[in-house]
Design a protein around this motif. Structure first.
Motif, PDB file in Angstrom:
ATOM      1  N   SER A 188      -8.012   0.832   4.887  1.00 22.83           N
ATOM      2  CA  SER A 188      -9.238   0.087   5.103  1.00 22.83           C
ATOM      3  C   SER A 188      -9.299  -1.306   4.145  1.00 22.83           C
ATOM      4  O   SER A 188      -9.636  -2.359   4.362  1.00 22.83           O
ATOM      5  N   MET A 189      -8.604  -1.240   2.946  1.00 29.17           N
ATOM      6  CA  MET A 189      -8.980  -2.322   2.134  1.00 29.17           C
ATOM      7  C   MET A 189      -7.865  -3.469   2.450  1.00 29.17           C
ATOM      8  O   MET A 189      -7.157  -3.009   2.154  1.00 29.17           O
ATOM      9  N   GLU A 235      -9.157   5.491   2.820  1.00 31.07           N
ATOM     10  CA  GLU A 235      -9.343   4.180   1.904  1.00 31.07           C
ATOM     11  C   GLU A 235      -8.539   3.263   1.629  1.00 31.07           C
ATOM     12  O   GLU A 235      -8.981   1.770   1.828  1.00 31.07           O
ATOM     13  N   LYS A 247       0.818  -1.300   0.282  1.00 29.83           N
ATOM     14  CA  LYS A 247      -0.264  -0.149  -0.283  1.00 29.83           C
ATOM     15  C   LYS A 247       0.999   0.845  -0.372  1.00 29.83           C
ATOM     16  O   LYS A 247       1.885   0.459   0.710  1.00 29.83           O
ATOM     17  N   ALA A 301      -6.273   4.602  -5.257  1.00 22.04           N
ATOM     18  CA  ALA A 301      -7.120   4.685  -4.279  1.00 22.04           C
ATOM     19  C   ALA A 301      -7.338   5.963  -4.303  1.00 22.04           C
ATOM     20  O   ALA A 301      -6.969   7.339  -4.557  1.00 22.04           O
ATOM     21  N   SER A 302      -8.859   6.862  -3.579  1.00 22.04           N
ATOM     22  CA  SER A 302      -8.854   8.451  -3.477  1.00 22.04           C
ATOM     23  C   SER A 302      -8.650   8.720  -2.141  1.00 22.04           C
ATOM     24  O   SER A 302      -7.845   9.920  -2.166  1.00 22.04           O
ATOM     25  N   THR A 303      -8.314   8.089  -1.708  1.00 27.76           N
ATOM     26  CA  THR A 303      -7.819   8.666   0.029  1.00 27.76           C
ATOM     27  C   THR A 303      -6.467   7.756   0.369  1.00 27.76           C
ATOM     28  O   THR A 303      -7.074   6.897  -0.024  1.00 27.76           O
ATOM     29  N   LYS A 325     -11.139  -2.340  -8.789  1.00 29.95           N
ATOM     30  CA  LYS A 325     -11.454  -1.469  -8.020  1.00 29.95           C
ATOM     31  C   LYS A 325     -10.935  -2.282  -6.689  1.00 29.95           C
ATOM     32  O   LYS A 325     -10.171  -3.095  -6.146  1.00 29.95           O
ATOM     33  N   LYS A 366     -13.162  -4.454   0.821  1.00 27.45           N
ATOM     34  CA  LYS A 366     -12.995  -4.229   2.189  1.00 27.45           C
ATOM     35  C   LYS A 366     -12.715  -6.398   2.392  1.00 27.45           C
ATOM     36  O   LYS A 366     -11.663  -6.700   2.461  1.00 27.45           O
TER      37      LYS A 366
END
Length: 170
Positions: A144-145, A141, A112, A136-138, A166, A169
């Motif tokens: 948490s994925m 986010e 990540k 990812a956008s933030t 995409k 979770k």
């Protein structure tokens, strides 16, 4: 027509041919450089090693340059544009004539990456021996994925083409 007029006529003809050849070369370089950079985006959406497109493109560029280039001082000049054209055509044909059957792949995130200066947050998943990134956008986010879901089709040459990606979770 005397000899002087004939020489002038031949010189004008050579200049005209050189001018036309110059425009064709300019067009080749323009299309080739565009295709070279386009091949990078096509490569990111295809599960294929870099050796095949790069090696095939290099061989294609060298062979075509050898066949059509009469001035061997400029032998290597069109190799990069021709390599880009070959690679883009190969990856585009693989994607365009892909199988209609869609396969969903759920892969574990192996890395990540958070937002840093100009780069957006993204996660890296691994499918077989290929690593691909999913944006990812933030940062919240991406924290948490835990999985990446890819919707792929099998391409004409057998290499999977990513249609959608995409993060999920669980």
């Amino acid at each position: 027509m005397n000899k002087r007029e004939q020489r002038i006529s031949e010189r004008k003809k050579r200049q005209r041919v050189a001018r036309i050849k110059g425009w064709w070369l300019l067009l080749l370089y323009g299309v080739g450089i565009f295709a070279f950079f386009k091949s990078f985006s096509l490569y990111r959406d295809t599960f294929i090693g870099y050796q095949l497109p790069l090696g095939g493109g290099l061989i294609f560029g060298l062979v075509v340059s050898f066949i059509f280039n009469k001035d061997y001082r400029y032998y290597f000049a069109p190799v990069i544009p021709l390599m880009g054209i070959f690679t883009t055509i190969m990856l585009s044909v693989n994607s365009l004539f892909a199988d209609k059957k869609t396969v969903m792949l759920k892969e574990i995130i192996i890395e990540k990456h958070h937002q840093y200066r100009r780069s957006s947050p993204y996660a890296i998943i691994k499918f077989r021996d290929f690593e691909r990134s999913i944006p990812a956008s933030t940062d919240a986010e991406i924290d948490s994925m835990s999985y990446g879901v890819l919707r792929v089709n099998k391409g004409l040459f057998g290499y999977y083409v990513i249609r959608d990606k995409k993060l999920v979770k669980e």
